[in-house]
Each structure stands twice: as structure tokens, then as C-alpha cells.
Design a protein around this motif. Structure first.
Motif, PDB file in Angstrom:
ATOM      1  N   GLN A  74      67.062  11.720  89.088  1.00 19.39           N
ATOM      2  CA  GLN A  74      68.116  12.416  88.347  1.00 19.39           C
ATOM      3  C   GLN A  74      67.861  13.909  88.172  1.00 19.39           C
ATOM      4  N   ARG A  89      82.188  17.163  82.566  1.00 13.90           N
ATOM      5  CA  ARG A  89      82.898  15.940  82.933  1.00 13.90           C
ATOM      6  C   ARG A  89      81.898  14.813  83.212  1.00 13.90           C
ATOM      7  N   ASN A  90      82.232  13.640  82.722  1.00 14.31           N
ATOM      8  CA  ASN A  90      81.413  12.461  82.994  1.00 14.31           C
ATOM      9  C   ASN A  90      81.808  11.905  84.360  1.00 14.31           C
ATOM     10  N   PRO A  91      80.926  12.001  85.353  1.00 11.69           N
ATOM     11  CA  PRO A  91      81.321  11.553  86.701  1.00 11.69           C
ATOM     12  C   PRO A  91      81.576  10.061  86.782  1.00 11.69           C
ATOM     13  N   ASP A  92      81.121   9.294  85.797  1.00 13.47           N
ATOM     14  CA  ASP A  92      81.329   7.840  85.818  1.00 13.47           C
ATOM     15  C   ASP A  92      82.628   7.418  85.127  1.00 13.47           C
ATOM     16  N   ASP A  93      83.364   8.384  84.576  1.00 14.19           N
ATOM     17  CA  ASP A  93      84.611   8.073  83.876  1.00 14.19           C
ATOM     18  C   ASP A  93      85.760   8.073  84.891  1.00 14.19           C
ATOM     19  N   ILE A  94      86.239   6.894  85.254  1.00  9.76           N
ATOM     20  CA  ILE A  94      87.277   6.797  86.284  1.00  9.76           C
ATOM     21  C   ILE A  94      88.624   7.310  85.784  1.00  9.76           C
ATOM     22  N   GLN A 146      77.923  21.066  88.338  1.00 14.06           N
ATOM     23  CA  GLN A 146      79.161  20.305  88.173  1.00 14.06           C
ATOM     24  C   GLN A 146      80.392  21.203  88.088  1.00 14.06           C
TER      25      GLN A 146
END
Length: 621
Positions: free
Chosen positions: A387, A571-576, A597
């Protein structure tokens, strides 16, 4: 005579060393966003606008904090220029003020060695160093509160010098101008603690309440009334939304969720801010308990009063915020300075007190922690590489440096060499903080817009309109404006580059606002309808000039003038439900560039400039 000179040289060396530790690396990385962009940006606009009353950010009033830190940074800018070092320097001096206070108070409570140890402990405490290097209010507030506690102790002694009365009330006023009137609860609790252990009549008389309150109001009211006159509704907004509703966790917009922690996490992180010296917390608490069992003579009474004030100063920020859901990770920082002074008292007086088992336990604790950190250094590359590969080397150095220092320090403590052990731990922490600063530098592209702005500016015109998707706090847009044009631009230079059709608001170009006479500076236009996780603030007064909606963004995208759009870096990249293209203008195309990001898109006019710049760069090669 020689001994006095040697002692003076030792104290001077400690002052220089502690200041050097706190100042080290202040200007070596860009402003972290959103928090540093907020404070550095407001202070910059105070200078550019010549308005020291109304805080503004991104060209419009920004009324959620009192002005003392803004004023301090703006004064630093005026002396040194507008850059990151000047922005963070006032916070370093505020942290150093706390170092000086624990030095002085420690000498008076214990011995000269107590003062020196307290100063070194505070300067090398984990939370104190880190948050001197991140623009937030809590170290600033912590030093002011500590100084007010010291004055409270002095003015409630057998003699009450007038200067400590004046200083006490002035410091309370500065606390209000730092973080608001709710901060008065901490010195109020300290006063109640003193009243519980001393004669209430004597304490109230020593405080000089009638004129003291007038002095407090004299410090706080002039700015409060002035900003209310310029921005009607400010006082109601500030007192309710930014104080009472923040405490109740009902502030609008909601507080920065990523910094919120649970109750047990808050206790743990508040302890971590005092590392490595907070490892002696059990012994320090035992010392405080023993003090309560001592005979209450005149000398002991003064000592006991000081320990009561320090214990309240340490415990209050932790215990008061503990039951509140609005607690943030750094709210316990004002506890660090009182704790360091208490730890220094134990460290320098444990032998005289006969605390043999306490010293042994401290030695074992430090040695065990040091050994664990050295062993953990072996596994850090495997843990962090997936990470955070860019900071693996710094993390290894931190573990080895802090681990080695604690290991050697612990062994020396077990060998009854407390001051050599102290020196070993301090040396390890100094190396640790050098690596921490390198980590700030390497991680800056994730949290600072500096690289993106400075790179893009070389390929775009000065009159480019910058737009932003928005983020959890407006400080991100403030930092972008900071890097677009730190010192402002003469209005004549802007108007000469734009046709009359590009002007509005009394012949003023879109994307710019007026500063002092003859001066302007750029702002970043921010979306107001980009998602519930990007709610803009709602201050009293007319809507800010920087606010636009997505329909207006699409109109701008058709301009012949260059327009660019920057995405939310948080932004949360895992938030679809929140994909990267959620708020992009139509026909945005591929990003011109990305840093971390952050993605930068351009309209056709901006793309032509960008491609022309690339062509010219290729030709020059």
C-alpha cells in the motif's frame, strides 16, 4: 560562579536544541490538504486583501475559526514571504513556548534538572513534533493553556504578583482567539481544582475576577464585534455551529470523518502523542497519588496545588472529549505538555523518592519496546510495500532509530543511569523525526496539490479558469489557490490578457477576485452538487463567488478561454457510488496529468495549450 555559568550554558544549549528539533523540516514539503491549505490560505488572503478582520478563503469569508493563528501566519508571511516554512513557523514557536514554560515550571517545582528534562521531553514527544509540522490549532492551544496553568499556580501562591494576574486573563483571551470560548472550560476546571484544595476566598481574591473578566473581554470582543459588523450573523453561526453543535456532533457540514475515532482509540492515541515518555505514565500516576498522602505544610501546599493543576490539565482534554462522538484524533494534544512536566518530575525525583521498582519497571518497559521495534523493522517492508511502497525505507529507519534508542535507554535505566538513558532515547527520537520528515516529503503528493499545480502552470496560461470537484473541506481549494499565485498579480496584467467578454462583476475576470487596491489573485471554482461527501460550508452572508454547479461547469467547458477540472483527491476508490467520472464535464476526454489521486482534465482550449507546450518541449530537445 563557574557552576552558574555552566548551568546557563546548559539551559541555552537546550533552548537552541529544542527549537532546532521543532523547526527542522518545516518548509520541505507542500501544504497538506485540507487542513494546512485552510490555515495557510486564509493567512495569505489576509495579506493580499489587506483585511485582518474577516478571514477569507478562496476569495470569500471563511468564518469557522478565530483569527489568532491566521494573524500569526500572516505576520510571518509579511516578514519572510509567502511559503510553507513561513506558514508553519508560528506553530513551531508556539510549540517552543510550551517547551520554555515546562522548563521554567519544572525548575520551580523540582530542580534545574527537572526543567531541562521536561523541555527535552516535550520537544521530542511524538504528538508535539508531528503537529508542529501540520497546521492545526491544538499545539498552539496547548501551549497557551499550559502558560495559563502556570500563571494560575503563581497567582494562587502566598504572594500574588500583579503580572501573573494580568498574564492569566490575557492568556485566556488568547485561548478564545485561538479556538473559541468553549476552550475556557479547561482553565475553569483548573480553577475549581485549586479551590477544592485551597481557601476558596483566597483563590477568588487572587484571580481578581471583576477586572480580570473585563480584561478577557477586552482581548476578545474587539475582533468579535468587528467581524460581526462586517459579516452579520457571524456570532450566532460561530457560537452555535462551530462550538455547541460541533461538540454535539451536529455541525454543518459534518466534521472530517476520517479524523474521528472511537472512545478506546481516543484514549490510546492520546497516550501515543506522549510517546516515548508516556511509557512512565503508571509511575507518574503513582507519584501523584503519593503526593495526596503527604502532610499539608505551606511548602507542600504550593507543590500540591501545582500537581493538581497539572493533573487536571492532563486529564481534562482526554476525559471531557471521551464520551463525545465528535472527538478527533488530535483533541488530546493539549494534554501532552502537562503530562511531560509530570513525567519529568518523576524521572528526576524517583531516586530521592525511593521508587526503585518504578525505575526498574521503566527500564524493562523501554527495553522491551525497543526490542519489539527493532524486530518489527525486519517485517516492515512486507507489511507496507503493497500500500505504501514510497515510505518503506522511512518506516524502517523510524522503527530502528526509536527501537535502538529505547533499548539502550532501558538498559541504562536498569543500570541506574537515568540521564544517560534519557540521552539515548532523545537521540533515537531525533533520528526518528528526521525520518518522519522525509515521510512527510514523500507522502506530500498524496496530500498536497503543489506538484500538480506547479507542473500544470508551466503548460497553461495565467488566465486559465481552475475548477475543482470539491472535497470534505474547502481547505483543498484554498491550497490550490495558494499555489496558483502566492503573491497576487497586478490587475492591469490580468486585464491586458483578456477580452471584455471574459469580464464580469464590474469588469473583473472570472476566476479572479480583488485584493488590495491594484491587486488580484486567482480562486478555484468549486462544485456545490458533487455529492453528499463534498458538502460546502454555509456561512452567513451572500453565496461565495467560488461556488458553481455542474450545469455551470458544462457552460464553462465550452469557453474559448482555457478551463481545467481537478478531481477530489480524497475519493474512496472502493466506493462504487462515487466513480471517478461522476462529476466530469461532458467530453472531458483523458486526463492531462495525474498526481496521486488527483486527475487534471482540460477543455479544448486548455488541451490546445497543453499539446502546444508538449510540442515546444519536444522541439527544444
Amino acid at each position: 560562579m563557574f557552576r552558574k555559568q555552566l548551568a546557563a550554558w546548559a539551559d541555552g544549549l537546550i533552548f537552541i536544541l529544542t527549537l532546532a528539533i521543532l523547526v527542522f523540516g518545516l518548509g520541505s514539503y507542500g501544504l497538506y490538504e485540507p487542513h494546512e491549505g485552510h490555515f495557510a490560505g486564509v493567512a495569505r488572503e489576509m495579506l493580499l486583501r489587506g483585511d485582518w478582520i474577516t478571514p477569507t478563503l478562496n476569495g470569500s469569508p471563511y468564518l469557522n475559526k478565530p483569527p489568532l493563528l491566521y494573524w500569526s501566519i500572516a505576520a510571518s508571511y509579511r516578514l519572510l514571504g509567502i511559503h510553507e516554512f513561513a506558514a508553519r513557523l508560528p506553530l513551531a514557536f508556539a510549540g517552543w513556548l510550551g517547551v520554555v514554560v515546562v522548563w521554567k515550571w519544572g525548575r520551580e517545582l523540582g530542580t534545574p534538572a527537572t526543567g531541562r528534562v521536561a523541555a527535552l521531553m516535550l520537544a521530542t514527544a511524538c504528538g508535539w513534533f508531528i503537529f508542529v509540522h501540520q497546521l492545526l490549532l491544538d499545539v498552539f492551544l496547548g501551549s497557551l493553556l499550559l502558560a495559563s496553568y502556570y500563571c494560575l499556580w503563581r497567582l494562587t501562591g502566598d504572594k500574588t504578583p500583579r503580572k501573573y494576574q494580568i498574564a492569566f486573563w490575557l492568556l485566556l483571551g488568547l485561548c478564545v482567539l485561538t479556538k473559541g470560548p468553549s476552550m475556557l472550560v479547561f482553565p475553569a476546571l483548573a480553577v475549581l481544582g485549586v479551590i477544592a484544595t485551597r481557601s476558596p476566598t483566597r483563590v477568588v481574591s487572587a484571580l481578581g475576577l471583576p477586572w480580570g473578566i473585563l480584561l478577557l473581554l477586552g482581548v476578545t470582543l474587539p475582533w468579535s464585534l468587528a467581524v460581526e459588523r462586517e459579516n452579520p450573523g457571524f456570532l450566532q453561526y460561530f457560537l452555535f455551529n462551530e462550538n455547541l453543535q460541533r461538540i454535539a456532533d451536529s455541525r454543518y457540514p459534518p466534521d472530517y470523518d476520517v479524523s474521528k475515532v472511537g472512545g478506546l482509540e481516543y484514549l490510546g492515541i492520546s497516550w501515543v502523542w506522549g510517546i516515548p515518555w508516556a511509557l512512565t505514565l503508571p509511575q507518574t500516576l503513582a507519584m501523584l497519588w503519593q503526593e495526596t498522602q503527604q502532610e499539608n505544610t505551606r511548602v507542600r501546599r504550593s507543590h500540591s496545588t501545582a500537581l493538581t493543576i497539572l493533573a487536571i490539565g492532563f486529564a481534562a482534554p482526554i476525559l471531557l472529549f471521551l464520551p463525545l462522538s465528535s472527538r478527533l484524533v488530535y483533541y488530546g494534544l493539549p494534554s501532552v505538555a502537562p503530562l511531560m512536566l509530570l513525567c519529568a518530575l518523576w524521572w528526576t525525583q524517583s531516586r530521592r523518592r525511593g521508587d526503585r521498582w518504578g525505575r526498574k519497571f521503566a527500564g524493562i518497559t523501554y527495553a522491551a519496546l525497543g526490542g519489539l521495534l527493532c524486530v518489527a523493522a525486519v517485517g516492515i517492508p512486507n507489511w507496507l510495500s503493497p500500500q505504501f511502497p514510497e515510505i518503506v525505507s522511512e518506516a524502517v529507519v523510524i522503527a530502528l532509530a526509536m527501537g535502538s534508542g529505547c533499548l539502550v535507554g532501558g538498559v541504562l535505566l536498569l543500570k541506574r543511569r537515568p540521564y544517560r538513558g534519557l540521552a539515548a532515547i532523545i537521540l533515537g527520537m531525533v533520528v526518528t523525526y528526521g525520518a518522519v520528515t522525509q515521510g512527510f516529503i514523500k507522502f506530500a503528493d498524496e496530500r498536497s496539490s503543489k506538484t500538480l499545480i506547479t507542473t500544470a502552470e508551466n503548460r497553461l496560461e495565467e488566465t486559465t479558469i481552475w475548477t475543482f470537484e470539491g472535497s470534505r473541506e474547502l481547505g483543498a481549494a484554498g491550497a490550490m489557490s495558494f499555489y496558483l499565485d502566492r503573491d497576487g498579480t497586478p490587475i492591469s496584467e490580468i486585464s491586458s490578457q483578456l477580452s471584455p467578454s471574459n469580464f464580469n462583476d464590474s469588469e473583473f475576470p472570472l476566476g479572479w477576485v480583488r485584493g488590495k487596491p491594484g491587486l488580484a489573485y486567482p480562486i478555484v471554482l468549486v462544485l456545490t452538487d458533487s455529492g453528499d461527501n463534498r458538502i460546502p460550508p454555509a456561512f452567513p452572508g451572500k453565496p461565495p463567488r467560488y461556488q458553481i454547479d455542474r450545469a455551470r461547469l458544462q457552460e464553462l467547458w465550452q469557453f474559448d478561454r482555457p478551463v481545467v477540472f481537478v478531481t477530489d483527491f480524497l475519493r474512496n476508490p472502493d466506493d462504487i457510488t462515487d466513480p471517478l467520472n461522476r462529476n466530469l464535464p461532458e467530453n472531458a476526454g483523458e486526463p492531462l496529468m495525474s498526481v496521486g489521486q488527483r486527475y487534471l482534465y482540460g477543455n479544448p482550449a486548455a488541451r490546445r495549450l497543453w499539446n502546444l507546450s508538449e510540442t515546444m518541449d519536444s522541439d527544444s530537445l
